[in-house]
Design an enzyme around this catalytic site. Sequence first.
Site, PDB file in Angstrom:
ATOM      1  N   SER A 140      33.778  46.453  49.422  1.00 32.16           N
ATOM      2  CA  SER A 140      33.726  45.072  49.917  1.00 32.16           C
ATOM      3  C   SER A 140      33.979  44.061  48.812  1.00 32.16           C
ATOM      4  CB  SER A 140      32.364  44.810  50.565  1.00 32.16           C
ATOM      5  OG  SER A 140      32.179  45.630  51.708  1.00 32.16           O
ATOM      6  N   GLU A 142      36.211  44.159  46.595  1.00 38.93           N
ATOM      7  CA  GLU A 142      37.653  44.005  46.395  1.00 38.93           C
ATOM      8  C   GLU A 142      38.372  43.362  47.573  1.00 38.93           C
ATOM      9  OE1 GLU A 142      35.910  46.597  43.670  1.00 38.93           O
ATOM     10  OE2 GLU A 142      36.060  47.061  45.823  1.00 38.93           O
ATOM     11  N   HIS A 172      21.886  45.384  43.204  1.00 44.89           N
ATOM     12  CA  HIS A 172      23.342  45.504  43.357  1.00 44.89           C
ATOM     13  C   HIS A 172      23.796  44.978  44.719  1.00 44.89           C
ATOM     14  CE1 HIS A 172      27.325  47.125  42.593  1.00 44.89           C
ATOM     15  NE2 HIS A 172      27.289  47.769  43.750  1.00 44.89           N
ATOM     16  N   PHE A 197      35.482  36.663  58.050  1.00 43.43           N
ATOM     17  CA  PHE A 197      34.445  37.473  57.406  1.00 43.43           C
ATOM     18  C   PHE A 197      33.880  38.481  58.397  1.00 43.43           C
ATOM     19  CE2 PHE A 197      30.115  38.147  55.661  1.00 43.43           C
ATOM     20  CZ  PHE A 197      30.471  38.565  54.379  1.00 43.43           C
TER      21      PHE A 197
END
Length: 240
Positions: A140, A142, A172, A197
Amino acid sequence: MASFAAAQHLLPASTFRSSPLLPNRPSISSLSYKPLSFSSSTLFFLATKREFTFTVTVRIPMLRFGQVAIEFKDRGWFVQTAAVRHLMGSLTRAEGLRFDVVVARFNEVVTRLLLEGALETFKRYSVKEEDIDVVWVPGSFEVGVVAERLGKSKKYQAILCIGAVIRGDTSHYDAVANSAASGVLSASLNSGVPCIFGVLTCEDMDQALNRAGGKSGNKGAEAALTAIEMASLFEHHLIQ
């Protein structure tokens, strides 16, 4: 809904009640009536003709006796003048629009289901297979940079961004989720092409699967609808 049909049959021959005098008001018989909503005692129609838009109230008790009295609300609420334009994208004007879907491979068991929901929705709304490209990226994080490059190519009317970020034991998750959201937003702003999105941000795998075709629906399908509407809005109304 049978009441809507009965009312529509009677409306052209009906009389006004509590209606303000509107300049250049069209005759009742010339209006086009579309069912809008209903309650236990009332039916609401949207009545239009050219630049005129009214909300029409029909009382069900009167309808049962074969009578309809049209009630117009205050013109400030329901009369649209020629100077006011309402621009909206359409889900029925998808022919000829081109889409790219950027999909993250990470958590592929989820993202592939989201992709399938999106492709099925595109097909249902008459988007041809040859007008859809799918680009796979590692994760996600990238998605945004690839969406921006595709948007700047001007080959597509909308880019659908699909991914799944699932919380783990470290921070993270927050970094990737925030970067994915800001990356997709930046892609839209920098390319001038709607980038939708469709990245899930979930607490666990069960929550993600529920949103990828489970009991919470398929968010990929929902994002595809948004992509169609935004592509139509830009293509038919906002292109300079």
